[in-house]
Design a protein around this motif. Structure first.
Motif, PDB file in Angstrom:
ATOM      1  N   ALA A   1       7.273  -4.202   9.924  1.00 47.41           N
ATOM      2  CA  ALA A   1       6.497  -4.886  10.146  1.00 47.41           C
ATOM      3  C   ALA A   1       6.440  -5.404  11.753  1.00 47.41           C
ATOM      4  O   ALA A   1       5.539  -6.012  12.225  1.00 47.41           O
ATOM      5  N   LYS A   2       7.541  -4.691  12.508  1.00 44.64           N
ATOM      6  CA  LYS A   2       7.383  -4.942  14.013  1.00 44.64           C
ATOM      7  C   LYS A   2       6.785  -3.617  14.701  1.00 44.64           C
ATOM      8  O   LYS A   2       6.918  -3.724  15.992  1.00 44.64           O
ATOM      9  N   ALA A   3       6.330  -2.693  13.946  1.00 43.96           N
ATOM     10  CA  ALA A   3       5.675  -1.614  14.378  1.00 43.96           C
ATOM     11  C   ALA A   3       4.718  -1.971  15.238  1.00 43.96           C
ATOM     12  O   ALA A   3       3.993  -2.806  14.815  1.00 43.96           O
ATOM     13  N   THR A   4       4.335  -0.915  16.185  1.00 38.50           N
ATOM     14  CA  THR A   4       3.063  -1.221  17.039  1.00 38.50           C
ATOM     15  C   THR A   4       2.402   0.024  17.198  1.00 38.50           C
ATOM     16  O   THR A   4       3.140   1.155  16.775  1.00 38.50           O
TER      17      THR A   4
ATOM     18  N   GLU B   1      -2.602   4.061  11.858  1.00 38.15           N
ATOM     19  CA  GLU B   1      -1.979   5.188  11.352  1.00 38.15           C
ATOM     20  C   GLU B   1      -0.616   5.341  11.827  1.00 38.15           C
ATOM     21  O   GLU B   1       0.236   5.485  10.848  1.00 38.15           O
ATOM     22  N   GLU B   2      -0.391   5.066  13.078  1.00 38.90           N
ATOM     23  CA  GLU B   2       1.232   4.890  13.445  1.00 38.90           C
ATOM     24  C   GLU B   2       2.201   3.759  12.706  1.00 38.90           C
ATOM     25  O   GLU B   2       3.042   4.099  12.464  1.00 38.90           O
ATOM     26  N   ILE B   3       1.257   2.533  12.836  1.00 37.09           N
ATOM     27  CA  ILE B   3       2.255   1.725  12.042  1.00 37.09           C
ATOM     28  C   ILE B   3       2.278   1.990  10.633  1.00 37.09           C
ATOM     29  O   ILE B   3       3.500   1.875   9.888  1.00 37.09           O
ATOM     30  N   MET B   4       1.332   2.472   9.892  1.00 35.98           N
ATOM     31  CA  MET B   4       1.521   2.915   8.322  1.00 35.98           C
ATOM     32  C   MET B   4       2.460   3.939   8.273  1.00 35.98           C
ATOM     33  O   MET B   4       3.258   4.119   7.455  1.00 35.98           O
ATOM     34  N   ASP B   5       2.538   4.875   9.431  1.00 40.51           N
ATOM     35  CA  ASP B   5       3.591   6.044   9.217  1.00 40.51           C
ATOM     36  C   ASP B   5       5.028   5.429   9.344  1.00 40.51           C
ATOM     37  O   ASP B   5       5.876   5.833   8.806  1.00 40.51           O
ATOM     38  N   GLN B   6       5.257   4.256  10.111  1.00 39.65           N
ATOM     39  CA  GLN B   6       6.391   3.786  10.225  1.00 39.65           C
ATOM     40  C   GLN B   6       6.572   3.138   8.758  1.00 39.65           C
ATOM     41  O   GLN B   6       8.018   3.173   8.527  1.00 39.65           O
ATOM     42  N   PHE B   7       5.815   2.602   8.014  1.00 39.12           N
ATOM     43  CA  PHE B   7       5.768   1.949   6.923  1.00 39.12           C
ATOM     44  C   PHE B   7       6.376   2.980   6.031  1.00 39.12           C
ATOM     45  O   PHE B   7       7.291   2.877   5.051  1.00 39.12           O
TER      46      PHE B   7
ATOM     47  N   ALA C   1       0.987  -1.254   0.089  1.00 36.91           N
ATOM     48  CA  ALA C   1       0.023   0.085  -0.019  1.00 36.91           C
ATOM     49  C   ALA C   1       0.911   1.233   0.049  1.00 36.91           C
ATOM     50  O   ALA C   1       0.712   2.246  -0.967  1.00 36.91           O
ATOM     51  N   VAL C   2       1.741   1.249   1.184  1.00 32.44           N
ATOM     52  CA  VAL C   2       2.539   2.661   0.864  1.00 32.44           C
ATOM     53  C   VAL C   2       3.530   2.890  -0.364  1.00 32.44           C
ATOM     54  O   VAL C   2       3.881   3.917  -0.760  1.00 32.44           O
ATOM     55  N   MET C   3       4.031   1.533  -1.021  1.00 27.85           N
ATOM     56  CA  MET C   3       4.653   1.850  -2.085  1.00 27.85           C
ATOM     57  C   MET C   3       3.851   2.183  -3.462  1.00 27.85           C
ATOM     58  O   MET C   3       4.123   3.134  -4.156  1.00 27.85           O
ATOM     59  N   GLN C   4       2.625   1.776  -3.292  1.00 25.57           N
ATOM     60  CA  GLN C   4       1.362   2.190  -4.493  1.00 25.57           C
ATOM     61  C   GLN C   4       1.346   3.746  -4.039  1.00 25.57           C
ATOM     62  O   GLN C   4       1.099   4.291  -5.213  1.00 25.57           O
TER      63      GLN C   4
END
Length: 133
Positions: free
Chosen positions: A89-92, A96-102, A32-35
């Motif tokens: 993938a290890k983000a918690t 939205e916070e996880i997607m921000d890490q990605f 998703a984030v690469m797209q």
């Protein structure tokens, strides 16, 4: 993500293949984030690195501490570079916070790939987008 950025930035100038110490499957958040940046990695598959892959490689890039520590012995003449990235993938936290890490990892990988290609003298056709949400 590194394979996707390399294909986007270098086109057919280089051959790139992603593989790891373990196969983890396709992460939908990475896709998703690469797209979001116009890079389609949905066709990429997680693979375990093989001796045959290493024999063909001029350069191996490891992207997390585990991979750097567990990297197999490389054939003579094969260069290794390590990019110490956080594994998103290890983000918690919240989604939205996880997607921000990605997104942060995606952008950091893009900069590493851009710099590597520039350092190796490749003419890159696409200027990397910076600081876009």
């Amino acid at each position: 993500m590194a394979e996707g950025w390399t294909r986007k930035l270098a086109g057919s100038l280089v051959q790139v293949q992603s593989a790891g110490i373990e196969a983890h499957g396709k992460n939908p958040r990475a896709v998703a984030v690469m797209q979001e940046r116009g890079v389609n990695i949905s066709g990429q598959e997680s693979q375990v690195v093989t001796d045959e892959m290493l024999a063909r490689a001029d350069l191996v890039v490891t992207v997390c501490g585990h991979a750097d520590e567990q990297c197999p012995v490389l054939p003579p003449g094969t260069e290794k570079i390590h990019w110490p990235l956080e594994d998103p993938a290890k983000a918690t936290g919240s989604e939205e916070e996880i997607m921000d890490q990605f997104r942060a990892t995606r952008d950091e990988i893009r900069e590493h790939v851009w710099n590597l290609l520039q350092d190796r003298g490749f003419e890159i056709w696409v200027w990397p987008e910076r600081h876009k949400p």
